[in-house]
Design an enzyme around this catalytic site. Structure first.
Site, PDB file in Angstrom:
ATOM      1  N   THR A 141     -44.693  31.670   4.570  1.00  0.00           N
ATOM      2  CA  THR A 141     -46.097  31.254   4.631  1.00  0.00           C
ATOM      3  C   THR A 141     -46.565  30.662   3.301  1.00  0.00           C
ATOM      4  O   THR A 141     -47.018  29.506   3.240  1.00  0.00           O
ATOM      5  CB  THR A 141     -46.987  32.476   4.980  1.00  0.00           C
ATOM      6  OG1 THR A 141     -46.514  33.043   6.192  1.00  0.00           O
ATOM      7  CG2 THR A 141     -48.439  32.089   5.117  1.00  0.00           C
ATOM      8  N   VAL A 142     -46.472  31.438   2.232  1.00  0.00           N
ATOM      9  CA  VAL A 142     -47.070  31.012   0.964  1.00  0.00           C
ATOM     10  C   VAL A 142     -46.261  29.890   0.318  1.00  0.00           C
ATOM     11  O   VAL A 142     -46.815  28.866  -0.124  1.00  0.00           O
ATOM     12  CB  VAL A 142     -47.190  32.215  -0.015  1.00  0.00           C
ATOM     13  CG1 VAL A 142     -47.841  31.774  -1.314  1.00  0.00           C
ATOM     14  CG2 VAL A 142     -47.989  33.347   0.623  1.00  0.00           C
TER      15      VAL A 142
ATOM     16  N   ALA B 176     -52.075  19.189 -15.103  1.00  0.00           N
ATOM     17  CA  ALA B 176     -50.968  19.920 -15.737  1.00  0.00           C
ATOM     18  C   ALA B 176     -50.382  19.121 -16.905  1.00  0.00           C
ATOM     19  O   ALA B 176     -49.620  19.653 -17.706  1.00  0.00           O
ATOM     20  CB  ALA B 176     -49.882  20.192 -14.708  1.00  0.00           C
TER      21      ALA B 176
ATOM     22  N   ALA C 282     -34.871  28.863  -2.411  1.00  0.00           N
ATOM     23  CA  ALA C 282     -33.929  29.832  -1.843  1.00  0.00           C
ATOM     24  C   ALA C 282     -34.549  30.539  -0.641  1.00  0.00           C
ATOM     25  O   ALA C 282     -35.704  30.962  -0.692  1.00  0.00           O
ATOM     26  CB  ALA C 282     -33.549  30.865  -2.901  1.00  0.00           C
TER      27      ALA C 282
ATOM     28  N   ARG D  82     -33.410  33.017   3.183  1.00  0.00           N
ATOM     29  CA  ARG D  82     -32.353  33.863   3.764  1.00  0.00           C
ATOM     30  C   ARG D  82     -31.465  33.049   4.689  1.00  0.00           C
ATOM     31  O   ARG D  82     -30.271  33.236   4.750  1.00  0.00           O
ATOM     32  CB  ARG D  82     -33.000  34.988   4.593  1.00  0.00           C
ATOM     33  CG  ARG D  82     -33.089  36.296   3.889  1.00  0.00           C
ATOM     34  CD  ARG D  82     -33.733  37.327   4.776  1.00  0.00           C
ATOM     35  NE  ARG D  82     -34.978  36.840   5.339  1.00  0.00           N
ATOM     36  CZ  ARG D  82     -36.075  37.555   5.471  1.00  0.00           C
ATOM     37  NH1 ARG D  82     -36.079  38.805   5.081  1.00  0.00           N
ATOM     38  NH2 ARG D  82     -37.167  37.055   5.998  1.00  0.00           N
TER      39      ARG D  82
ATOM     40  N   LYS E 198     -47.629  41.729  -5.106  1.00  0.00           N
ATOM     41  CA  LYS E 198     -48.311  42.912  -5.683  1.00  0.00           C
ATOM     42  C   LYS E 198     -47.489  44.175  -5.520  1.00  0.00           C
ATOM     43  O   LYS E 198     -47.560  45.075  -6.359  1.00  0.00           O
ATOM     44  CB  LYS E 198     -49.705  43.101  -5.096  1.00  0.00           C
ATOM     45  CG  LYS E 198     -49.760  43.220  -3.581  1.00  0.00           C
ATOM     46  CD  LYS E 198     -49.878  41.889  -2.943  1.00  0.00           C
ATOM     47  CE  LYS E 198     -49.451  41.904  -1.491  1.00  0.00           C
ATOM     48  NZ  LYS E 198     -49.867  40.709  -0.768  1.00  0.00           N
TER      49      LYS E 198
ATOM     50  N   GLU F  90     -48.287  41.172   5.861  1.00  0.00           N
ATOM     51  CA  GLU F  90     -46.998  41.303   5.179  1.00  0.00           C
ATOM     52  C   GLU F  90     -45.891  41.307   6.237  1.00  0.00           C
ATOM     53  O   GLU F  90     -46.148  41.553   7.419  1.00  0.00           O
ATOM     54  CB  GLU F  90     -46.945  42.631   4.402  1.00  0.00           C
ATOM     55  CG  GLU F  90     -47.997  42.749   3.319  1.00  0.00           C
ATOM     56  CD  GLU F  90     -47.875  41.665   2.261  1.00  0.00           C
ATOM     57  OE1 GLU F  90     -46.786  41.508   1.682  1.00  0.00           O
ATOM     58  OE2 GLU F  90     -48.851  40.953   2.015  1.00  0.00           O
TER      59      GLU F  90
ATOM     60  N   LYS G  13     -53.139  46.409  -5.007  1.00  0.00           N
ATOM     61  CA  LYS G  13     -53.985  45.403  -5.675  1.00  0.00           C
ATOM     62  C   LYS G  13     -55.030  46.086  -6.560  1.00  0.00           C
ATOM     63  O   LYS G  13     -55.334  45.609  -7.655  1.00  0.00           O
ATOM     64  CB  LYS G  13     -54.663  44.514  -4.629  1.00  0.00           C
ATOM     65  CG  LYS G  13     -53.667  43.624  -3.873  1.00  0.00           C
ATOM     66  CD  LYS G  13     -54.320  43.016  -2.647  1.00  0.00           C
ATOM     67  CE  LYS G  13     -53.367  42.121  -1.889  1.00  0.00           C
ATOM     68  NZ  LYS G  13     -53.844  41.769  -0.550  1.00  0.00           N
TER      69      LYS G  13
ATOM     70  N   GLY H  26     -53.498  34.079   3.669  1.00  0.00           N
ATOM     71  CA  GLY H  26     -53.305  32.820   4.373  1.00  0.00           C
ATOM     72  C   GLY H  26     -52.612  31.804   3.481  1.00  0.00           C
ATOM     73  O   GLY H  26     -52.625  31.910   2.254  1.00  0.00           O
TER      74      GLY H  26
END
Ligand code: NAP
Ligand code: HSE
Length: 438
Positions: A15-16, A35, A45, A47, A107, A192, A207, A304
């Site tokens: 997702t992220v 930047a 990378a 799985r 986290k 998660e 958190k 999200g």
């Protein structure tokens, strides 16, 4: 562009990470301009390279070999977005040992191994940036770690888990069943990989540990404070709360009380007109009180894809321009420990909501009130809706819900009363209890 591109290895393409790749591979001239250099994704990378992906990468970038991705001498920054604590810890420590800066949204990793990760990074002279690890898209780490350094923070009250907030809002607002809403939160990428930590309060507690340490310089272990999830709540609790003028939120609290630190993560009744009570869906909110700034409220998407990717990219820009390398060594994380002690849970004082399932027969309320009274717990209100006149069930009793709101009392008194209440034969199920935020 003045400098050469910043070369990245990204660990994960879920997702992220897919959101991060999206931002970096879209027309990203403003990001590169801010930047001062462009970003070059050398390795990603995963799985399983054969899995269909919704972002495209040049040939040869996707790999199942995270070790080579983190050790490539060409790479400047490793972005850990795998989750979990085992491989993620190995990968982050390997990256640090190889002299790479690390960005992570993890986290769980930082709450468990932050000490080790941060000391390794400080020793090696690299930085660890983790804006996305707390409250998703809300820039809370930069705010507390950098922009509020002129303050003594006195309290934090926050919603820090998007999944559980989404579940509570959908259940209360649309009367949807818990399992359906949890499945939707997973499909939307809020939860998660194992959603247990979202709904049992662990994710919010991790958190809160990070935020508390950053804000107050105090290392607190998860085992030192009360952690209660939303997984035992019933729709009826939300309806009773509504009837009483409250809404239920998974509230994470740290506050300084008489020189000690009161902390807890619990479903909590909040007056319905408070901003925090009206924070719905996957939104998070953090209310802070600083001695100089006063009250500060930050709210936004707590989970999200794109909101979290926004926070990761902010860290990337900070590393690209060298700001993270300057601020990281001075962050109040895992290096000093303040003298504040954690208030023992038994001493925490609040009002409580109690919901029982009781036999509908004489003396039941009197027995409960007697036990609470003997433990010096005073009742503020009682709700028992009229039950229909029906024949007794097979076991001989009709079971009805009974809700009691108490006046202020301590957690210790309530715990002692509860152990007596549990022995009453007329109480037929586990007692649901939640604190009320004043
Ligand atoms: P996710 O969708 O489950 O993605 C995890 C990715 O990591 C997958 O691409 C997976 O590969 C890869 N991966 C897992 N174990 C691996 C291993 N041993 N070797 C190589 N690759 C591995 O997770 P996510 O939701 O993006 O979350 C990532 C991190 O961000 C977590 O720490 C989470 O707590 C944090 N976070 C998430 C959110 C959110 O809203 N989702 C918000 C803030 C922070 P495959 O694709 O091949 O399975
Ligand atoms: N699972 C987490 C949540 C992701 O729902 O808040 C953001 O850390």
């Amino acid at each position: 562009m003045a400098d050469s591109p910043l070369k990245l290895s990204i660990l994960g393409l879920g997702t992220v990470a897919s959101g991060v790749v999206r931002i970096l591979t879209a027309e990203n001239e403003p990001v590169s301009r801010r930047a001062g250099r462009s970003f070059d994704i050398r390795h990603v990378a995963v799985r399983d390279v054969s899995k269909p992906r919704d972002v495209s990468l040049p040939d040869g970038v996707l790999t199942e070999d995270w070790q080579s991705a983190v050790s490539d001498p060409e790479v400047d920054v490793v972005v850990e977005l795998m989750g979990g604590t085992m491989t993620a810890r190995d990968a982050v420590l390997t990256a640090i040992a190889a002299g790479k800066h690390v960005i992570t949204a993890n986290k769980a990793l930082l709450a468990e191994y932050g000490d080790e990760v941060f000391s390794a990074a400080r020793e090696k002279g690299v930085c660890v940036a983790f804006e996305a690890a707390v409250a998703g898209g809300i820039p809370i780490i930069a705010t507390v770690g950098r922009l509020l350094t002129g303050n003594r923070i006195r309290s934090i009250s926050a919603i820090l888990n998007g999944t559980s907030n989404f579940i509570l809002s959908e259940m209360a607002g649309k009367r949807r069943p818990y399992d359906d809403v949890l499945a939707e939160a997973q499909a939307l990428g809020y939860a998660e990989a194992d959603p247990t930590m979202d709904v049992d309060g662990t994710d919010a507690a991790q958190k809160l540990v990070l935020l508390t340490q950053l804000a107050l310089g105090k290392r607190v272990d998860l085992s030192q404070f009360i952690r209660q999830g939303i997984d035992t709540l019933e729709l009826s609790d939300m309806l009773y709360a509504e009837e009483l003028g409250y809404r239920i939120k998974l509230l994470a609290v740290t506050r300084v009380v008489d020189g000690q630190l009161e902390m807890h993560v619990q479903p909590t009744l909040l007056r319905a007109d408070r901003a925090i009570a009206q924070t719905d869906g996957a939104l998070n909110i953090v209310e802070l009180e600083g001695d100089a700034v006063g009250q500060l409220v930050l709210s936004g998407a707590g989970a999200g894809q794109m909101p979290t990717a926004s926070a990761v990219v902010a860290d990337l820009v900070d590393v690209a321009i060298g700001r993270a390398q300057q601020t990281f060594p001075l962050l109040d994380l895992w290096q000093h420990d303040s003298r504040l002690s954690v208030l023992p849970p038994e001493k925490i004082e609040r009002r409580y909501y109690l919901r029982f399932k009781v036999a509908d027969k004489p003396h039941v309320i009197a027995d409960i009130a007697d036990i609470l009274g003997r433990h010096e717990i005073s009742l503020a209100s009682i709700i028992q809706h009229e039950a229909p006149e029906v024949d007794a069930t097979e076991s001989g009793d009709v079971i009805v819900p009974l809700v009691i709101m108490t006046h202020r009392t301590t957690e210790g008194r309530l715990r002692s009363a509860e152990s007596e209440l549990r022995r009453l034969p007329t109480i037929s199920a586990a007692i649901m209890r939640m604190p009320v935020a004043d």
